[in-house]
Structures are given as C-alpha cells and as structure tokens.
Design an enzyme around this catalytic site. Structure first.
Site, PDB file in Angstrom:
ATOM      1  N   TYR A 145     -38.727  15.869  -2.692  1.00  0.00           N
ATOM      2  CA  TYR A 145     -39.009  15.985  -1.262  1.00  0.00           C
ATOM      3  C   TYR A 145     -37.693  16.112  -0.523  1.00  0.00           C
ATOM      4  O   TYR A 145     -36.758  15.336  -0.760  1.00  0.00           O
ATOM      5  CB  TYR A 145     -39.773  14.747  -0.778  1.00  0.00           C
ATOM      6  N   ASP A 238     -29.455  16.853  -2.914  1.00  0.00           N
ATOM      7  CA  ASP A 238     -30.026  16.137  -1.779  1.00  0.00           C
ATOM      8  C   ASP A 238     -29.925  14.634  -2.060  1.00  0.00           C
ATOM      9  O   ASP A 238     -30.685  14.081  -2.858  1.00  0.00           O
ATOM     10  CB  ASP A 238     -31.487  16.562  -1.568  1.00  0.00           C
ATOM     11  N   LYS A 266     -30.301   8.392   5.927  1.00  0.00           N
ATOM     12  CA  LYS A 266     -30.615   6.973   5.695  1.00  0.00           C
ATOM     13  C   LYS A 266     -29.394   6.056   5.806  1.00  0.00           C
ATOM     14  O   LYS A 266     -28.967   5.743   6.910  1.00  0.00           O
ATOM     15  CB  LYS A 266     -31.314   6.823   4.339  1.00  0.00           C
TER      16      LYS A 266
HETATM   17  C1  LIG Z   1     -34.336  13.007  -0.627  1.00  0.00           C
HETATM   18  C2  LIG Z   1     -34.793  13.176   0.787  1.00  0.00           C
HETATM   19  N1  LIG Z   1     -34.451  14.281   1.462  1.00  0.00           N
HETATM   20  C3  LIG Z   1     -34.830  14.468   2.732  1.00  0.00           C
HETATM   21  C4  LIG Z   1     -35.602  13.536   3.380  1.00  0.00           C
HETATM   22  C5  LIG Z   1     -36.013  13.797   4.797  1.00  0.00           C
HETATM   23  O1  LIG Z   1     -35.376  12.875   5.625  1.00  0.00           O
HETATM   24  P1  LIG Z   1     -36.005  12.503   7.070  1.00  0.00           P
HETATM   25  O2  LIG Z   1     -37.253  11.751   6.794  1.00  0.00           O
HETATM   26  O3  LIG Z   1     -34.917  11.679   7.692  1.00  0.00           O
HETATM   27  O4  LIG Z   1     -36.218  13.775   7.770  1.00  0.00           O
HETATM   28  C6  LIG Z   1     -35.978  12.363   2.707  1.00  0.00           C
HETATM   29  C7  LIG Z   1     -36.809  11.325   3.346  1.00  0.00           C
HETATM   30  O5  LIG Z   1     -37.688  11.464   4.056  1.00  0.00           O
HETATM   31  C8  LIG Z   1     -35.563  12.176   1.382  1.00  0.00           C
HETATM   32  O6  LIG Z   1     -35.909  11.099   0.701  1.00  0.00           O
HETATM   33  N1  LIG Z   2     -40.218   9.269   1.143  1.00  0.00           N
HETATM   34  C1  LIG Z   2     -39.996   9.339   2.551  1.00  0.00           C
HETATM   35  C2  LIG Z   2     -38.541   9.125   2.758  1.00  0.00           C
HETATM   36  O1  LIG Z   2     -37.776   8.973   1.865  1.00  0.00           O
HETATM   37  C3  LIG Z   2     -40.807   8.334   3.246  1.00  0.00           C
HETATM   38  C4  LIG Z   2     -40.551   8.237   4.711  1.00  0.00           C
HETATM   39  C5  LIG Z   2     -41.526   9.024   5.518  1.00  0.00           C
HETATM   40  O2  LIG Z   2     -41.891  10.134   5.159  1.00  0.00           O
HETATM   41  O3  LIG Z   2     -41.905   8.499   6.564  1.00  0.00           O
END
Ligand SMILES: Cc1ncc(COP(=O)(O)O)c(C=O)c1O
Ligand SMILES: N[C@H](C=O)CCC(=O)O
Length: 427
Positions: A145, A238, A266
């Site tokens: 993701y 990522d 994060k």
């Molecule tokens: C590996 C990774 N990339 C991208 C994202 C997207 O980050 P955000 O939720 O801050 O948009 C997340 C988490 O949601 C993630 O765990």
């Molecule tokens: N897996 C997602 C972030 O790492 C969970 C957070 C979200 O989607 O709200």
C-alpha cells in the site's frame, strides 16, 4: 482497564455527518465488527476513550508515535512552534534542519522534498520517476500500500484489502493501465513485467507493513536493485511506515540496498501530518523549481510539523539503542502469543522487525499477498474484539502492522500475553 462501553451513540452521530463516521476507512472497524472507541486522549503507551476506558495502544497512530503519546519533548517543540505562528507558506529554518538531519543518515540520498502525507510522497515520487526516465509504466507489488493516489490503488494492501476493494471504482482503467503488478518476493514476476512493458520505475515497501508484516527477502531486494539498474528504471523504496521504525535508517540498516528514491512519513513528522521523498541529486533536480516536474503544497514543510519531526529524529539519533529494546519487547509479545496459540492448537505465525510486529492465524509464515490471504481473518476479528474488551487496542484489521513504543514496559507486554491466554478459548 476496560470498564464498560456505555452506549453514547457518538458513532451513530458521526455517521450522520461524516461518511461512514470516520475520516479513514480502516477506523470504522468493519472487518472486525463492533464500534470503534472514540479517543479522548493519550498518555505514553495508553489511550483513553470518551467513556473513560483505558487501552494499551498497539497502533500508536499507525506508527508515528515511536515515543508514545504526549512525549514531552515533542509536545514542547510543537508548543514553541505554535507560539511563533502555525503556517507561513514561506521557507523556514526548521525545514533545513530537518532535511539535514534526515539526509545525514543516508549517503545515497542527496535532496529531499517535504509534503503533507505518505500518499503525497509516493504519488510525487512516481511522477518524478516518470519525468526523469520518460517512461510511463510502473511496477507495484500485490499487497503493498502506497496511499490512495490513482495509479497506486491497484491490488493494494491495508484498508483496500480489508474492504475487499483493492482496486477502487472511480479510478479510470486508463490511469492504471501503466501500473504493472508483480508478486512480492518473486523476482520472476518482476522480470515478466519488465519484458511486457516500458518500465520507468518500481515502487515497493521493502518491509511490507500493509498486509500485516511481511519483510522483503534480502536476495529478492538485491535482484530488484540489479534489474532496475539493467533497465534504467528508478527504484523507489516506500518507507513511509518502516522509515525510523524498523530501525533508525529503515530498510537500509537491514539490507544495505540503496534505492534511488525513498519515501518517508509517519515517524518523520512525530505525529503531525508529514510526508517526504528524498533521492539522488540528478533525479531530485528534475523537480520544480529546479527542473520541469511539477509538485507543490500550500502547507508543505509546515513549521509546526517540521519542529515535531526534528525533535523526534534528533532524539532517535541520540538514542539508537532503543530499536533493540523495542524489538526485544515485540519479540517477547509475539513469542508469548505463539506459545499460547500452540498450546491451544491454533495456527499462528509472526514477524518482528525493530518496533514493528505482524502475526497471522495461518499454518505458514506468508511471503506474499496470496499467502497472507490464506490467513483466518474471522479468527483475527474474534481476537480483536476480545482483546479490545479487555483493554488492548490492536489494529481493527488483519492486514495491518502492530507497533511498540518506548513507554511500553515489560509488565504491559506480560499483561497482554496473560490476557491473550485468557481469551484464547473464545477465538
Ligand atoms: C507504506 C505506506 N505508504 C504510504 C502510506 C500513505 O500514507 P498516508 O496515510 O499518510 O497518506 C502508508 C500509510 O497509510 C504506508 O503505510
Ligand atoms: N495501513 C494504513 C497506514 O499505514 C492505515 C492507516 C489508514 O489508512 O488510516
């Protein structure tokens, strides 16, 4: 600990005004059932809901809070920054300081750009990679993701997997026809993608944390680096989740592999909304205003967020030993769960990397998304409900990773294991 959930109806109220009652789908508890507690405050390893219940928090805002809730240093940095003004839309010194602190750790990353979320970081990194190579096709991996931008929302993990919509309606097929899908930890599937398309970039979570926790194999990631070199494709790691979480330098400390671009989020924002992408000079200089690839943000490099991030990153650099301590706690937790599961004839497997842990009610330890999908998610839902009722807040989906923070102590871990052994018959 958990007293009782007085039905205040706030979730019903929330659904009247906010779509599904939440501002990010996984928070709605749909895959585990029940209603999400509404959180009032946090303190160290714990959170408290508006009904006064206390939970040991294994989510920690989905990773950012490595020092737990209300870390005094982070709080003070935020307060001091707010006193000076919350946003200027102009350059500030603290952005430069955070950039220096981060880049100092990675010899292969020369320039950085700060954005407001992980989604923005990966989306912008992809645009930059395409602009740099002049090639449109990208490779992403099933179960990884990278946020919710159109071209990356294909066979995605996290909430997309939880809700069974890994490829979202509303994303035109034309937008995703350039996204080629490969299997995690399977280099042959990558080779096939390279042979079938004009691939300009490969994006991967080197430590996948959105199909629970599945680490990339060292040999696989090494081959991925080589194949990108061979085809002149940009390799994007990522590390929005694993950066400063799996270890101080994320996957780089573990595998020593140099990606061309690395995305962060994060932890780098200390709990404030931040993302970033950093890369080799020749690639990053294609970005506006130096180069032609456009990317911008009204609130990017926000001074409050930068101050929080700077404090956290400095603290981590000064105390690198915490990663071993966090990993020991995560291992203790998982070993305890594993033993209890074995005694009760429950299939259980797990991974731990630094402060991250992931477990599967599965006969074998999954290496890719297909194998993750063989896990017993119904059992996970029962696990989740019972632990929540007992005062332990685990992710409301089997596809997420768990996080340990520094204020979590041995007693917290022992209590969690003891509680699991009490509820195990219910799952
Ligand atoms: C590996 C990774 N990339 C991208 C994202 C997207 O980050 P955000 O939720 O801050 O948009 C997340 C988490 O949601 C993630 O765990
Ligand atoms: N897996 C997602 C972030 O790492 C969970 C957070 C979200 O989607 O709200």
């Amino acid at each position: 600990m958990y007293q009782k959930r007085v039905k205040m109806g706030i979730f019903n109220e929330a659904q009247k005004y906010i779509v599904g009652g939440v501002n990010s789908p996984v928070r709605a508890f749909k895959s585990v059932g029940g209603e999400p507690p509404f959180i009032e405050k946090g303190e160290g390893a714990y959170i408290f809901d508006i009904e006064g219940n206390k939970y040991l928090d294994y989510i920690q805002s989905w990773g950012p809070l490595i020092f737990g809730h209300c870390d005094k240093d982070t709080q003070n940095a935020i307060i001091e920054a707010v006193k000076k003004g919350v946003s200027f839309g102009a350059p500030t010194k603290v952005e430069v300081e955070l950039a220096k602190e981060v880049l100092e750790l990675f010899p292969h990353l020369n320039l950085i750009r700060f954005v407001n979320s992980g989604t923005e970081a990966t989306m912008s990194a992809i645009r930059l990679a395409r602009g740099y190579t002049g090639k449109d096709d990208i490779i992403k991996f099933e179960g990884c993701y990278h946020g919710h931008s159109d071209s990356l929302l294909v066979s995605a993990g996290s909430g997309a997997a939880t809700f069974g919509v890994p490829s979202s309606p509303g994303v035109p097929a034309d937008f995703t026809k350039h996204t080629l899908l490969a299997k995690y930890n399977d280099i042959e599937s990558v080779k096939k993608c390279f042979e079938s398309g004009d691939v300009g970039c490969v994006i991967i979570e080197p430590i996948a944390g959105n199909m629970s926790l599945v680490p990339g194999e060292k040999e696989f990631l090494g081959e991925l680096r080589e194949i990108c070199n061979h085809y002149g494709a940009v390799l994007i790691f990522d590390e929005v989740m694993s950066g400063f979480r799996a270890s101080l330098r994320g996957s780089f400390d573990i595998y020593g592999i140099k990606a061309d671009i690395v995305t962060f989020g994060k932890v780098i924002g200390g709990g404030m909304p931040v993302g970033a992408f950093a890369g080799k000079k020749e690639i990053m200089e294609k970005l506006s205003p130096v180069g032609p690839v456009y990317q911008a943000g009204t609130l990017s490099g926000n001074p409050v967020a930068m101050s929080a991030g700077l404090t956290v990153i400095k603290k981590l650099k000064e105390n690198p030993e915490i990663y071993k301590e966090l990993e020991d706690k995560a291992k203790k937790l998982m070993e305890g769960f594993s033993e209890t599961s074995k005694e009760n004839n429950i299939d259980f497997n797990y991974n731990v990397i630094g402060s991250m842990f992931g477990f599967f009610f599965n006969k074998k330890l999954p290496k890719n998304f297909d194998e993750v999908n063989e896990s017993d998610t119904k059992r996970y839902a029962k696990f989740h409900n019972n632990m929540l009722k007992s005062g332990f807040y685990f992710a409301p989906s089997a596809y997420e990773t768990g996080f340990i923070c520094t204020p979590m102590n041995e007693k917290d871990i022992e209590n969690t294991i003891t509680t699991y052994s009490k509820i195990v018959k219910e799952i």
